[in-house]
Write a protein that holds these residues in place. Structure first.
Motif, short mmCIF file in Angstrom:
data_model
loop_
_atom_site.label_atom_id
_atom_site.label_comp_id
_atom_site.label_asym_id
_atom_site.label_seq_id
_atom_site.Cartn_x
_atom_site.Cartn_y
_atom_site.Cartn_z
N UNK A 121 0.86 -1.19 0.00
CA UNK A 121 0.00 0.00 0.00
C UNK A 121 0.90 1.24 0.00
N UNK A 122 0.61 2.23 -0.87
CA UNK A 122 1.44 3.45 -0.90
C UNK A 122 1.37 4.23 0.42
N UNK A 123 2.43 4.97 0.70
CA UNK A 123 2.52 5.93 1.81
C UNK A 123 2.66 5.28 3.20
N UNK A 124 2.82 3.97 3.27
CA UNK A 124 2.98 3.35 4.59
C UNK A 124 4.31 3.74 5.23
N UNK A 125 5.33 3.99 4.42
CA UNK A 125 6.64 4.38 4.96
C UNK A 125 6.54 5.71 5.70
N UNK A 126 5.98 6.72 5.03
CA UNK A 126 5.90 8.04 5.67
C UNK A 126 4.96 8.01 6.87
N UNK A 127 3.90 7.20 6.78
CA UNK A 127 2.99 7.08 7.93
C UNK A 127 3.70 6.46 9.12
N UNK A 128 4.51 5.44 8.84
CA UNK A 128 5.22 4.76 9.92
C UNK A 128 6.17 5.72 10.63
N UNK A 129 6.90 6.52 9.88
CA UNK A 129 7.82 7.49 10.49
C UNK A 129 7.05 8.53 11.30
N UNK A 130 5.90 8.96 10.78
CA UNK A 130 5.08 9.95 11.47
C UNK A 130 4.55 9.37 12.79
#
Length: 367
Positions: free
Chosen positions: A140-149
């Motif tokens: 799923x897109x954007x999971x990396x940035x969500x995880x860091x947030x």
């Protein structure tokens, strides 16, 4: 997928109670991770434990007194009564950890409320060191940035943070990048999970034993320099490397708890099945019909898994079998049965060396 930090506690009798209990409260999840053990689905299974059953199970778990209860999934935040479960468990004196998925729902979670409910630690998964590789792994897109947030929000709320990273053939090349990423995040614990061929994961995804040995040696060398603790999941032979290094004058291991599937580890599925771990799909019974403590203490699956001398192959001959014992789940998933030899370990036990007149300690030719 689940995994969380070990609390510091006195040694307990694994024959009486588990050190860590994983409860898969649901298999519902908005992600579609490449190696998902649970083969999670968008919606909850119709036969998952009801609210009333969940409340009764919390009471049974409290009677068993595991030092750590991990609420996992799927995505545990997709259970409507997750706060009820957390609050009841905390009120019963249980140390509650949460292993959610990095979804938009989690980004908008009130982590202060989670802490107030009783969550003491939370684990997040980072299986790629960049947005491209992590999002591809998670499906799923954007999971990396969500995880860091979310990681920053968790730490700001005063909840202990663990970051879980799956070590597979496809992620080995990013190992150095992972180290640098962890230095930036500064979690309390970095947990390196060695893939088990179950769920969506396959034999083709496994790293080699030689690759793993190099990872363990690198982690042992780095651990005194890093601003976070390192642990492994289904990578028990890292403990052997720590002990070997200590015997050569290295830094002695701290808080090393010799758990493995069924030995200090207990798993309850979303439908109430009781298993040695989420990666070893052998069912001893069901909490709907059986007493949880009785299954853990007396069922043949568990009693055999706790018997270090019942291990097969070179694991049964290994001088480190009591502290390591190998991944029972990976032995089973590789076709050798739950007591077979750990397939991703290249260490040659002393007994095997003596039998075969071997002088080196691993199967690597340069050793």
């Amino acid at each position: 997928m689940a995994g969380t930090m070990h609390p510091h506690s006195a040694a307990i009798d694994f024959n009486e109670r588990p050190f860590i209990l994983f409860w898969e409260v649901t298999r519902a999840c908005a992600l579609a991770c490449r190696h998902c053990r649970a083969i999670a689905q968008p919606k909850a299974h119709p036969d998952e434990l009801t609210h009333e059953e969940a409340m009764r199970l919390v009471d049974e778990i409290a009677e068993l007194r595991p030092p750590m209860l991990v609420l996992t999934g799927g995505d545990p935040m997709m259970r409507a009564d997750i706060y009820d479960i957390i609050e009841r468990a905390a009120a019963k004196g249980l140390r509650v950890a949460l292993s959610p998925a990095a979804t938009p729902r989690l980004v908008h979670t009130d982590f202060a409320k989670l802490k107030a409910a009783g969550v003491v630690s939370l684990s997040l998964s980072l299986d790629g060191a960049t947005q491209e590789t992590h999002d591809r792994f998670r499906g799923v897109p954007h999971t990396f940035e969500r995880t860091l947030q979310v990681a920053q929000a968790v730490m700001a709320a005063g909840i202990q943070l663990q970051v879980n990273t799956t070590l597979a053939k496809s992620t080995l090349g990013e190992f150095d990048a992972f180290i640098e990423l962890m230095k930036q995040i500064k979690p309390d614990v970095w947990s390196v999970f060695v893939l088990v061929p179950t769920g969506r994961a396959t034999q083709e995804d496994l790293p080699t034993a030689d690759d793993l040995e190099q990872v363990w040696e690198r982690l042992e060398q780095l651990r005194s320099e890093l601003p976070f603790a390192i642990k492994t999941t289904e990578g028990h032979h890292y403990r052997r490397v720590l002990m070997q290094a200590a015997r050569k004058g290295g830094m002695p291991p701290k808080h090393m708890v010799p758990t493995r599937d069924g030995k200090g580890v207990l798993f309850i599925s979303h439908t109430g099945e009781v298993q040695p771990s989420g990666f070893l799909p052998l069912t001893a019974g069901n909490v709907r019909t059986d007493k949880l403590a009785t299954l853990y203490r007396t069922h043949p699956i568990f009693t055999e898994l706790r018997n270090d001398d019942a291990l097969g192959g070179k694991c049964g001959k290994c001088e480190y079998r009591k502290v390591c014992g190998g991944s029972r789940a990976r032995a089973y998933g590789s076709g050798d049965g739950m007591m077979g030899a750990e397939p991703l370990c290249n260490y040659i036990p002393m007994a095997c060396r003596a039998e075969n007149n071997i002088t080196h300690t691993t199967t690597r030719s340069n050793d």
